[in-house]
Design a protein around this motif. Structure first.
Motif, PDB file in Angstrom:
ATOM      1  N   PHE A 196       0.861  -1.180   0.000  1.00  0.00           N
ATOM      2  CA  PHE A 196       0.000   0.000   0.000  1.00  0.00           C
ATOM      3  C   PHE A 196       0.900   1.234   0.000  1.00  0.00           C
ATOM      4  O   PHE A 196       1.852   1.305   0.792  1.00  0.00           O
ATOM      5  CB  PHE A 196      -0.892   0.035   1.237  1.00  0.00           C
ATOM      6  N   ALA A 197       0.602   2.187  -0.844  1.00  0.00           N
ATOM      7  CA  ALA A 197       1.454   3.382  -0.942  1.00  0.00           C
ATOM      8  C   ALA A 197       1.563   4.101   0.395  1.00  0.00           C
ATOM      9  O   ALA A 197       2.599   4.709   0.701  1.00  0.00           O
ATOM     10  CB  ALA A 197       0.899   4.312  -2.021  1.00  0.00           C
ATOM     11  N   ASN A 198       0.515   4.048   1.221  1.00  0.00           N
ATOM     12  CA  ASN A 198       0.525   4.770   2.496  1.00  0.00           C
ATOM     13  C   ASN A 198       0.906   3.904   3.696  1.00  0.00           C
ATOM     14  O   ASN A 198       0.961   4.386   4.822  1.00  0.00           O
ATOM     15  CB  ASN A 198      -0.854   5.398   2.750  1.00  0.00           C
ATOM     16  N   ARG A 199       1.190   2.612   3.441  1.00  0.00           N
ATOM     17  CA  ARG A 199       1.523   1.709   4.554  1.00  0.00           C
ATOM     18  C   ARG A 199       2.787   0.906   4.308  1.00  0.00           C
ATOM     19  O   ARG A 199       3.350   0.333   5.238  1.00  0.00           O
ATOM     20  CB  ARG A 199       0.362   0.739   4.821  1.00  0.00           C
ATOM     21  N   LEU A 234      -5.436  -8.894   7.506  1.00  0.00           N
ATOM     22  CA  LEU A 234      -5.920  -8.344   6.243  1.00  0.00           C
ATOM     23  C   LEU A 234      -7.206  -9.051   5.842  1.00  0.00           C
ATOM     24  O   LEU A 234      -7.242 -10.285   5.755  1.00  0.00           O
ATOM     25  CB  LEU A 234      -4.883  -8.547   5.135  1.00  0.00           C
ATOM     26  N   GLN A 235      -8.257  -8.289   5.621  1.00  0.00           N
ATOM     27  CA  GLN A 235      -9.478  -8.854   5.090  1.00  0.00           C
ATOM     28  C   GLN A 235      -9.386  -8.923   3.570  1.00  0.00           C
ATOM     29  O   GLN A 235      -8.597  -8.193   2.950  1.00  0.00           O
ATOM     30  CB  GLN A 235     -10.675  -8.010   5.514  1.00  0.00           C
ATOM     31  N   PRO A 236     -10.165  -9.796   2.944  1.00  0.00           N
ATOM     32  CA  PRO A 236     -10.146  -9.850   1.481  1.00  0.00           C
ATOM     33  C   PRO A 236     -10.368  -8.494   0.825  1.00  0.00           C
ATOM     34  O   PRO A 236      -9.731  -8.171  -0.181  1.00  0.00           O
ATOM     35  CB  PRO A 236     -11.279 -10.830   1.158  1.00  0.00           C
ATOM     36  N   ALA A 237     -11.229  -7.673   1.406  1.00  0.00           N
ATOM     37  CA  ALA A 237     -11.481  -6.343   0.845  1.00  0.00           C
ATOM     38  C   ALA A 237     -10.235  -5.466   0.914  1.00  0.00           C
ATOM     39  O   ALA A 237      -9.998  -4.639   0.022  1.00  0.00           O
ATOM     40  CB  ALA A 237     -12.637  -5.668   1.587  1.00  0.00           C
ATOM     41  N   ASP A 238      -9.420  -5.644   1.971  1.00  0.00           N
ATOM     42  CA  ASP A 238      -8.165  -4.893   2.070  1.00  0.00           C
ATOM     43  C   ASP A 238      -7.223  -5.298   0.945  1.00  0.00           C
ATOM     44  O   ASP A 238      -6.586  -4.447   0.314  1.00  0.00           O
ATOM     45  CB  ASP A 238      -7.485  -5.158   3.419  1.00  0.00           C
ATOM     46  N   LEU A 239      -7.138  -6.595   0.717  1.00  0.00           N
ATOM     47  CA  LEU A 239      -6.233  -7.087  -0.318  1.00  0.00           C
ATOM     48  C   LEU A 239      -6.637  -6.557  -1.688  1.00  0.00           C
ATOM     49  O   LEU A 239      -5.785  -6.182  -2.491  1.00  0.00           O
ATOM     50  CB  LEU A 239      -6.234  -8.609  -0.310  1.00  0.00           C
ATOM     51  N   SER A 240      -7.915  -6.501  -1.945  1.00  0.00           N
ATOM     52  CA  SER A 240      -8.380  -6.028  -3.256  1.00  0.00           C
ATOM     53  C   SER A 240      -8.092  -4.541  -3.460  1.00  0.00           C
ATOM     54  O   SER A 240      -8.043  -4.072  -4.602  1.00  0.00           O
ATOM     55  CB  SER A 240      -9.880  -6.294  -3.409  1.00  0.00           C
ATOM     56  N   GLN A 241      -7.883  -3.796  -2.360  1.00  0.00           N
ATOM     57  CA  GLN A 241      -7.594  -2.359  -2.458  1.00  0.00           C
ATOM     58  C   GLN A 241      -6.107  -2.040  -2.434  1.00  0.00           C
ATOM     59  O   GLN A 241      -5.717  -0.874  -2.507  1.00  0.00           O
ATOM     60  CB  GLN A 241      -8.285  -1.616  -1.300  1.00  0.00           C
ATOM     61  N   ALA A 242      -5.274  -3.069  -2.351  1.00  0.00           N
ATOM     62  CA  ALA A 242      -3.825  -2.835  -2.328  1.00  0.00           C
ATOM     63  C   ALA A 242      -3.356  -2.273  -3.660  1.00  0.00           C
ATOM     64  O   ALA A 242      -3.963  -2.502  -4.712  1.00  0.00           O
ATOM     65  CB  ALA A 242      -3.102  -4.145  -2.026  1.00  0.00           C
ATOM     66  N   ASP A 243      -2.246  -1.532  -3.620  1.00  0.00           N
ATOM     67  CA  ASP A 243      -1.658  -1.024  -4.861  1.00  0.00           C
ATOM     68  C   ASP A 243      -0.959  -2.142  -5.628  1.00  0.00           C
ATOM     69  O   ASP A 243      -0.972  -2.156  -6.861  1.00  0.00           O
ATOM     70  CB  ASP A 243      -0.671   0.102  -4.545  1.00  0.00           C
ATOM     71  N   GLU A 244      -0.345  -3.081  -4.890  1.00  0.00           N
ATOM     72  CA  GLU A 244       0.282  -4.244  -5.504  1.00  0.00           C
ATOM     73  C   GLU A 244       0.161  -5.409  -4.528  1.00  0.00           C
ATOM     74  O   GLU A 244       0.088  -5.217  -3.312  1.00  0.00           O
ATOM     75  CB  GLU A 244       1.765  -4.002  -5.828  1.00  0.00           C
ATOM     76  N   VAL A 245       0.158  -6.622  -5.073  1.00  0.00           N
ATOM     77  CA  VAL A 245       0.147  -7.843  -4.273  1.00  0.00           C
ATOM     78  C   VAL A 245       1.155  -8.804  -4.886  1.00  0.00           C
ATOM     79  O   VAL A 245       1.279  -8.880  -6.119  1.00  0.00           O
ATOM     80  CB  VAL A 245      -1.257  -8.486  -4.228  1.00  0.00           C
TER      81      VAL A 245
END
Length: 299
Positions: A196-199, A234-245
């Motif tokens: 995440f760009a902010n994390r 991490l919830q699935p929704a968090d993963l889907s909002q990541a900048d990269e995985v």
């Protein structure tokens, strides 16, 4: 490979002659501890880290950790020397170590095997460029009250079922499993890392997943690059909002996940942090990891 030799219970034998007794508890009950290494430049990579993880697994199950790790370590050191003539210039191999208790639960006569084969680059070489498609599946990770997440074993029916579930959703998909509480846990045979760009880099809590040797390489590279790292549920929704995985594991090193459950991650293409980390890893080992995979994808 039929021409290679393998270590099996104190002897070096042709790989084609490897066989485990149907009375071995590794076969009867699936009680098998394992580590898979890869080489770089024809030499085992991070063997000490893999052996340390094996030692931890042996201590968890109560087998002879010192003696078995010493035996396995010597066999790993000797394996590539004995098979050096079979390695094409610029190529690398997987080295597989497994230990079972043999025919007695007390591991009085354990089975120890070290064998290997050319890394099957054809399975993922294209994914350095195209990325990986992933699916969050219904199959859950084994809870830690069955066995601790840090125990690396071959009791992996859940991974098999998870990947079959993923393939029903898409013919090229890899599975991501959740833990019993519904948080992101692991890919089938790979650690999951989000950016995440902010994390910075965010991974599932270490006590919930197998401590990945390759994942630790990523953490070390990121630290040198000034990229922060934290553990979090991490919830699935968090993963889907990541900048990269990313997926990280021994053979693949690092691959970008560009699609999750049919929706793009970030731009839907391998991102700049992936490129930066992979380049740093390639520089560290003196091998262009992606280029090597593409070169030897066709043997």
């Amino acid at each position: 490979m039929s021409d290679s030799v393998a270590y099996f219970n104190g002897a070096w034998i042709p790989n084609a002659e490897l066989a485990i007794s149907v009375q071995d508890l590794g076969f009867v009950l699936g009680v098998t501890l394992t580590e898979k290494l890869r080489t770089f430049g024809g030499r085992p990579y991070l063997a000490e880290a893999h052996l340390a993880r094996m030692r931890n697994s042996l201590e968890i199950v109560g087998w002879h950790a010192d003696r078995l790790c010493d035996e396995a370590g010597c066999a790993i050191d000797e394996y590539m020397t004995r098979n050096a003539s079979l390695i094409a210039e610029g190529d690398d191999w997987n080295i597989s170590l497994f230990i079972t208790p043999g025919k007695s639960a007390e591991a009085l006569s354990p089975t120890v095997c070290v064998h290997g084969y050319p890394i099957p680059f054809h399975q993922w070489a294209h994914q350095f460029v195209q990325g990986v498609e992933a699916v969050i599946v219904d199959v859950r990770q084994v809870p830690t009250n069955c066995w601790p997440a840090e125990l690396k074993c071959r009791s992996r029916m859940h991974y098999y079922l998870a990947d079959r579930h993923a393939l029903k959703a898409s013919p090229n998909a890899r599975a991501i499993l959740l833990d019993q509480d519904g948080y992101v846990c692991e890919g089938s045979t790979a650690n999951v890392i989000a950016y995440f760009a902010n994390r910075g880099l965010v991974t599932p809590r270490i006590e919930k997943v197998l401590p990945g040797v390759s994942q630790q390489v990523i953490f070390d590279l990121a630290k040198r690059m000034g990229i922060t790292h934290q553990e979090s549920d991490l919830q699935p929704a968090d993963l889907s909002q990541a900048d990269e995985v990313f997926f990280a594991s021994t053979s693949i090193c690092l691959l970008p996940v560009v699609n999750l459950d049919g929706l793009p991650i970030g731009s839907g293409q391998p991102g700049p942090i992936f490129q930066k980390l992979l380049a740093g890893w390639s520089e560290q080992v003196g091998v262009d990891i992606a280029a090597q995979a593409q070169k030897f994808a066709i043997r």
